[in-house]
Design a protein around this motif. Structure first.
Motif, PDB file in Angstrom:
ATOM      1  N   ARG A 149      32.555  18.023 -13.162  1.00 33.58           N
ATOM      2  CA  ARG A 149      32.204  17.944 -14.584  1.00 33.58           C
ATOM      3  C   ARG A 149      32.542  16.555 -15.113  1.00 33.58           C
ATOM      4  NH1 ARG A 149      30.637  22.466 -13.570  1.00 33.58           N
ATOM      5  NH2 ARG A 149      30.497  24.292 -14.947  1.00 33.58           N
ATOM      6  N   VAL A 150      31.809  16.128 -16.134  1.00 32.22           N
ATOM      7  CA  VAL A 150      32.128  14.922 -16.898  1.00 32.22           C
ATOM      8  C   VAL A 150      31.928  15.251 -18.365  1.00 32.22           C
ATOM      9  CG1 VAL A 150      31.460  12.564 -17.454  1.00 32.22           C
ATOM     10  CG2 VAL A 150      31.507  13.279 -15.075  1.00 32.22           C
ATOM     11  N   PHE A 151      32.916  14.892 -19.202  1.00 37.33           N
ATOM     12  CA  PHE A 151      32.835  15.163 -20.635  1.00 37.33           C
ATOM     13  C   PHE A 151      33.184  13.925 -21.458  1.00 37.33           C
ATOM     14  CE2 PHE A 151      34.176  19.314 -18.827  1.00 37.33           C
ATOM     15  CZ  PHE A 151      33.080  20.079 -19.215  1.00 37.33           C
ATOM     16  N   ASN A 152      32.503  13.775 -22.577  1.00 38.05           N
ATOM     17  CA  ASN A 152      32.952  12.839 -23.606  1.00 38.05           C
ATOM     18  C   ASN A 152      34.163  13.431 -24.295  1.00 38.05           C
ATOM     19  OD1 ASN A 152      30.757  11.085 -23.237  1.00 38.05           O
ATOM     20  ND2 ASN A 152      29.520  12.089 -24.826  1.00 38.05           N
ATOM     21  N   ILE A 153      35.098  12.575 -24.684  1.00 41.07           N
ATOM     22  CA  ILE A 153      36.178  13.010 -25.565  1.00 41.07           C
ATOM     23  C   ILE A 153      36.388  11.921 -26.609  1.00 41.07           C
ATOM     24  CG2 ILE A 153      37.923  12.273 -23.870  1.00 41.07           C
ATOM     25  CD1 ILE A 153      39.687  14.571 -25.077  1.00 41.07           C
ATOM     26  N   GLY A 154      35.770  12.151 -27.761  1.00 38.12           N
ATOM     27  CA  GLY A 154      35.815  11.206 -28.870  1.00 38.12           C
ATOM     28  C   GLY A 154      35.914  11.969 -30.176  1.00 38.12           C
ATOM     29  N   ASN A 155      36.094  11.250 -31.255  1.00 31.92           N
ATOM     30  CA  ASN A 155      36.333  11.887 -32.550  1.00 31.92           C
ATOM     31  C   ASN A 155      35.058  12.409 -33.196  1.00 31.92           C
ATOM     32  OD1 ASN A 155      38.523  12.621 -34.221  1.00 31.92           O
ATOM     33  ND2 ASN A 155      37.947  11.076 -35.729  1.00 31.92           N
TER      34      ASN A 155
ATOM     35  N   THR B 272      30.304  15.504 -28.592  1.00 36.17           N
ATOM     36  CA  THR B 272      31.386  16.274 -27.963  1.00 36.17           C
ATOM     37  C   THR B 272      31.049  17.761 -27.833  1.00 36.17           C
ATOM     38  OG1 THR B 272      32.471  16.514 -30.119  1.00 36.17           O
ATOM     39  CG2 THR B 272      33.173  14.675 -28.727  1.00 36.17           C
ATOM     40  N   ASP B 273      29.773  18.107 -27.954  1.00 34.66           N
ATOM     41  CA  ASP B 273      29.384  19.519 -27.869  1.00 34.66           C
ATOM     42  C   ASP B 273      29.747  20.125 -26.521  1.00 34.66           C
ATOM     43  OD1 ASP B 273      28.423  19.458 -30.422  1.00 34.66           O
ATOM     44  OD2 ASP B 273      26.297  19.355 -29.867  1.00 34.66           O
TER      45      ASP B 273
ATOM     46  N   GLY C  13      36.607  24.832 -25.936  1.00 36.84           N
ATOM     47  CA  GLY C  13      36.822  25.248 -27.319  1.00 36.84           C
ATOM     48  C   GLY C  13      37.621  24.267 -28.145  1.00 36.84           C
ATOM     49  N   PHE C  14      37.385  22.986 -27.930  1.00 34.45           N
ATOM     50  CA  PHE C  14      38.145  21.966 -28.664  1.00 34.45           C
ATOM     51  C   PHE C  14      37.288  20.753 -28.930  1.00 34.45           C
ATOM     52  CE2 PHE C  14      40.691  18.019 -28.450  1.00 34.45           C
ATOM     53  CZ  PHE C  14      41.437  18.194 -29.601  1.00 34.45           C
ATOM     54  N   LYS C  15      37.462  20.192 -30.125  1.00 31.04           N
ATOM     55  CA  LYS C  15      36.874  18.893 -30.440  1.00 31.04           C
ATOM     56  C   LYS C  15      37.850  18.103 -31.294  1.00 31.04           C
ATOM     57  CE  LYS C  15      33.403  18.669 -33.204  1.00 31.04           C
ATOM     58  NZ  LYS C  15      32.044  18.884 -33.760  1.00 31.04           N
TER      59      LYS C  15
END
Length: 335
Positions: free
Chosen positions: A249-255, A295-296, A303-305
Motif C-alpha cells: 500500500r501507499v498513502f498520502n498523509i497530509g492536512n 487523503t481519502d 479511519g483517520f485524516k
C-alpha cells in the motif's frame, strides 16, 4: 509486548513515533547514525528523552551498513519496522547526491532484506509528497503518475516505493509507504521553513521567501503524522489487486488544507508577536509551487485524516522553540 524497530529514531518524526509507541507499552529498538546534516545536539536531546524509557534500546547504526544491519535484525528480531531514516532535504541533494544513494537506496535495500529474512509482519516506511514532482493537478492523489521527479531526493523516494513493491510481490513482505506532506511541529528540523523563520525573526534578521511568496503547502502537524503512522502500522497491508496481488500500500498523509506561504508566515508572526522582514527571492531548483494531499484513501483504510490547524500547530512549535532554547541559554550561562 511487541518489538518495533524504528530507524531514524533521533530524527524529528522518528523521535515522536518512538514516544508514541513507547506510551503504548511496546519495546522499541531505535537506530540512528546521528549524522551532522543538522545540529547533532538537537538529535541528542531527543534521544535523551527516549533513553529515559525502560522499554527503549538505542544503537548508533547507519542503515547503509549491510553487515551491521543484518546483525541488528538477527539479534533484535523485530516484529514490525518503521523505517524513517533517510538523507533528507531537496536542495541538499543537488550538492551531495551520493549521500542520498547511500542512505535512501542502499539503506532501504538493507531494511527490505532484514524484513524478508526476519519474517517481519509489517514494514511502514517514509515516502514523500516530493514524488509528485511537477504535477499540476490538485489535490495529489495516489492514483496520479509519479514518473517525473524533479530532485534526486524525490527520485530516491519513488525508488523506495518500487523497491518495496518488488519485495511485497516476490517475498510476500507486507509494506506500506506514507507520502508525508510538509511535516512541522515541536522538535522539528532546523533546515525547515518554520524553524528558519522563527529563528530569524527572533534574531531580527530577514527571512528568505522563495517564489516571491507565491507558494502553497499542505502543512501537516507532527501529532497527525504520528497518529497516521501508528494506525497504519497496526493494520498490515493485505494483498491488493492494484498492486498485482502483493501486500503493498501507499498513502498520502497530509492536512488536506493547503495554506499559502504568506498565511503561514503570518501565523508565525502572530505567535511571536513580531513582524518579519521579508527577502523575496525566485523559486529554488527542485522546488514546486504547490502541494495538496488527497487523503481519502488513508481515511478509508484506517479511519483517520489529519486536521490540526496551522495556527494551533505553529503556536505549539513556537512555544517549544522558546522554551527549548531559553533552557539551552540558561544552561550555557550557568556553565
Amino acid at each position: 509486548m511487541v518489538t518495533i524497530l524504528v530507524t531514524g529514531s533521533a530524527g524529528f518524526i522518528g523521535f515522536h513515533v518512538c514516544q508514541r509507541l513507547l506510551s503504548q507499552g511496546n519495546l522499541v529498538v531505535g537506530i540512528d547514525n546521528l549524522n551532522d546534516y543538522y545540529d547533532v545536539g538537537l538529535k541528542e536531546s531527543r534521544l535523551k528523552l527516549l533513553m529515559a524509557h525502560d522499554n527503549f534500546r538505542f544503537r548508533k547504526l547507519d542503515v547503509a551498513d549491510r553487515p551491521d544491519m543484518a546483525d541488528l535484525f538477527q539479534q533484535e528480531a523485530p516484529t514490525r519496522v518503521v523505517h524513517l531514516a533517510a538523507q533528507a532535504g531537496v536542495r541538499y541533494s543537488l550538492q551531495n547526491p551520493h549521500a542520498y544513494v547511500d542512505s535512501n537506496l542502499a539503506g532501504f535495500v538493507n531494511i527490505l532484506e532484514g524484513c524478508r529474512y526476519g519474517a517481519v509482519e509489517h514494514l511502514v516506511y517514509a515516502s514523500s509528497s516530493s514524488v509528485y514532482g511537477g504535477n499540476t493537478k490538485l489535490p495529489f492523489s495516489e492514483q496520479d503518475s509519479v514518473d517525473h521527479p524533479i530532485s534526486l531526493y524525490a527520485a530516491t523516494k519513488k525508488a523506495n516505493e518500487l523497491m518495496a513493491h518488488t519485495y511485497s510481490h516476490l517475498f510476500n513482505v507486507p509494506t506500506t509507504g506514507l507520502r508525508f506532506f510538509t511535516v512541522y511541529g515541536p522538535w522539528g528540523r532546523p533546515d525547515m521553513a518554520l524553524f528558519l523563520f522563527t529563528k530569524a525573526i527572533l534574531e531580527g534578521r530577514a527571512i528568505d521567501v522563495f517564489n516571491q511568496g507565491q507558494m502553497v503547502r499542505d502543512f501537516t502537524f507532527i501529532d497527525d503524522i504520528v497518529e497516521g503512522v501508528v494506525r497504519v502500522l497496526d493494520k498490515r497491508a493485505a494483498p491488493a489487486s492494484q498492486a498485482g496481488g502483493a501486500p503493498y500500500r501507499v498513502f498520502n498523509i497530509g492536512n488536506n488544507q493547503p495554506t499559502p506561504l504568506m498565511a503561514y508566515i503570518e501565523a508565525i508572526e502572530k505567535s511571536l508577536g513580531r513582524v518579519a522582514v521579508k527577502n523575496y527571492l525566485p523559486m529554488q531548483p527542485g522546488d514546486v509551487p504547490a502541494t495538496f494531499a488527497d487523503t481519502d484513501a488513508l481515511n478509508q483504510w484506517v479511519g483517520f485524516k489529519p486536521s490540526t490547524s496551522v495556527e494551533l500547530g505553529v503556536q505549539r512549535f513556537v512555544d517549544w522553540y522558546q522554551d527549548y532554547y531559553s533552557v539551552a541559554v540558561r544552561a550555557h550561562v550557568a556553565s
